[in-house]
Design a protein around this motif. Sequence first.
Motif, mmCIF file in Angstrom:
data_model
loop_
_atom_site.group_PDB
_atom_site.id
_atom_site.type_symbol
_atom_site.label_atom_id
_atom_site.label_comp_id
_atom_site.label_asym_id
_atom_site.label_seq_id
_atom_site.Cartn_x
_atom_site.Cartn_y
_atom_site.Cartn_z
ATOM 1 N N ILE A 82 0.559 -1.289 -0.157
ATOM 2 C CA ILE A 82 0.111 -0.121 -0.465
ATOM 3 C C ILE A 82 0.791 1.696 0.249
ATOM 4 C CG2 ILE A 82 -1.717 -1.178 1.087
ATOM 5 C CD1 ILE A 82 -0.887 0.281 3.076
ATOM 6 N N GLN A 83 2.240 1.525 0.397
ATOM 7 C CA GLN A 83 3.084 2.421 0.450
ATOM 8 C C GLN A 83 3.040 3.129 -0.868
ATOM 9 O OE1 GLN A 83 3.882 4.022 3.509
ATOM 10 N NE2 GLN A 83 2.491 1.970 4.151
ATOM 11 N N PRO A 84 3.243 3.196 -2.046
ATOM 12 C CA PRO A 84 3.150 3.768 -3.085
ATOM 13 C C PRO A 84 2.009 4.388 -3.531
ATOM 14 C CG PRO A 84 4.250 1.455 -3.617
ATOM 15 C CD PRO A 84 3.089 1.440 -2.383
ATOM 16 N N GLU A 85 1.214 4.130 -3.108
ATOM 17 C CA GLU A 85 -0.221 5.033 -3.373
ATOM 18 C C GLU A 85 -0.446 5.694 -2.296
ATOM 19 O OE1 GLU A 85 -2.483 1.355 -4.218
ATOM 20 O OE2 GLU A 85 -2.961 2.539 -5.974
ATOM 21 N N ARG A 86 -0.215 5.313 -0.754
ATOM 22 C CA ARG A 86 -0.849 6.058 0.047
ATOM 23 C C ARG A 86 -0.063 7.239 0.343
ATOM 24 N NH1 ARG A 86 2.084 6.197 4.611
ATOM 25 N NH2 ARG A 86 0.811 7.179 7.299
ATOM 26 N N LEU A 87 1.803 7.096 0.002
ATOM 27 C CA LEU A 87 2.236 8.110 0.423
ATOM 28 C C LEU A 87 2.500 9.335 -0.862
ATOM 29 C CD1 LEU A 87 5.314 6.257 0.886
ATOM 30 C CD2 LEU A 87 4.210 7.304 2.800
ATOM 31 N N SER A 88 1.077 8.808 -1.436
ATOM 32 C CA SER A 88 0.841 9.867 -2.770
ATOM 33 C C SER A 88 -0.532 10.879 -2.141
ATOM 34 C CB SER A 88 0.829 9.384 -4.017
ATOM 35 O OG SER A 88 -0.483 9.179 -4.182
ATOM 36 N N ILE A 89 -0.593 10.513 -1.173
ATOM 37 C CA ILE A 89 -2.180 11.331 -0.790
ATOM 38 C C ILE A 89 -2.032 12.021 -0.193
ATOM 39 C CG2 ILE A 89 -4.917 10.587 0.345
ATOM 40 C CD1 ILE A 89 -4.343 7.831 -0.927
ATOM 41 N N SER A 90 -1.954 13.538 0.151
ATOM 42 C CA SER A 90 -1.252 14.138 0.957
ATOM 43 C C SER A 90 -2.763 14.760 2.308
ATOM 44 C CB SER A 90 -1.456 15.905 0.333
ATOM 45 O OG SER A 90 -2.709 16.032 0.286
ATOM 46 N N ASP A 91 -3.947 13.921 2.429
ATOM 47 C CA ASP A 91 -4.923 13.672 3.041
ATOM 48 C C ASP A 91 -5.060 13.004 4.172
ATOM 49 O OD1 ASP A 91 -7.123 14.249 4.774
ATOM 50 O OD2 ASP A 91 -8.768 14.387 3.145
ATOM 51 N N PRO A 92 -4.402 13.313 5.339
ATOM 52 C CA PRO A 92 -3.969 12.295 6.429
ATOM 53 C C PRO A 92 -5.779 11.714 6.836
ATOM 54 C CG PRO A 92 -4.552 14.832 7.823
ATOM 55 C CD PRO A 92 -4.549 14.263 5.888
ATOM 56 N N ILE A 93 -7.057 11.689 6.691
ATOM 57 C CA ILE A 93 -8.247 10.977 6.330
ATOM 58 C C ILE A 93 -8.000 10.050 5.327
ATOM 59 C CG2 ILE A 93 -10.348 10.868 6.649
ATOM 60 C CD1 ILE A 93 -8.777 11.970 9.483
ATOM 61 N N LEU A 94 -7.642 10.495 4.120
ATOM 62 C CA LEU A 94 -8.173 10.182 3.085
ATOM 63 C C LEU A 94 -6.947 8.356 3.141
ATOM 64 C CD1 LEU A 94 -9.734 9.628 -0.335
ATOM 65 C CD2 LEU A 94 -7.599 10.975 -0.704
#
Length: 234
Positions: A82-94
């Motif tokens: 999940i890290q590659p996509e997770r780290l591309s998200i700036s919103d912590p709730i998202l």
Amino acid sequence: MANINLERRAEIGREKRARTRLQLMTAAKALFSKRPWESVTIDELVREAGVAKGTFYSHFNDLEELAAAVADDLINAFDAMIQPERLSISDPILRIAFGCDAFLRQSLSDRSWALLATRMARSHPRVGLLVRGRLSDDLRDALDKSPQAGLTPELGVEMIIGIVLQVAAAIGDRRFDDHHRPEALRCMLAAIGVGRRDAASIVARVARVRGSVPRDILMGGSPAGGSSSATESA
């Protein structure tokens, strides 16, 4: 020449040891997916792995040590997934919603994995430490931006993990399927203070930002000899 032969022998020995360890780990995953690891015996494990009982003790002191190794493998593989996509998200709730959605989708993709993941998480303290830390960081970030009365990062993490594990266990038991997933995410978000309208919006955003997730990356294939494919929905 003698030195080369000795080096090659040592290399062959390391390769053989690695293969044997993999056999034990694969057998453990298969057995742990069917019932709690504490109920599995070493005799059952070596029979499943196709190795001698003494071989087990050359790799692990006891079943608890093996369970810890399986847990570490599970954590590292899920985190890598999940890290590659997770780290591309700036919103912590998202980011939180994305991670939970990925976990539930993997559970739907391979229900035997869901049983293993939930049983190990509940029975072994080392499971989930890395994910728990990431959740705590994300929730702390979110609460810094939008405080919720009475909600601490520690409490929020416990609520998130509790809901996701319970839903994943129900998926593993075939009591839940894919149409329960979006509502489970909305309930998880509500538990940490996200309003229902905002929660619905976040779930829709997860569907938009989500890329392809490898279905069997965590297990290298289904540990129990089969997997169930999830029907895609928002």
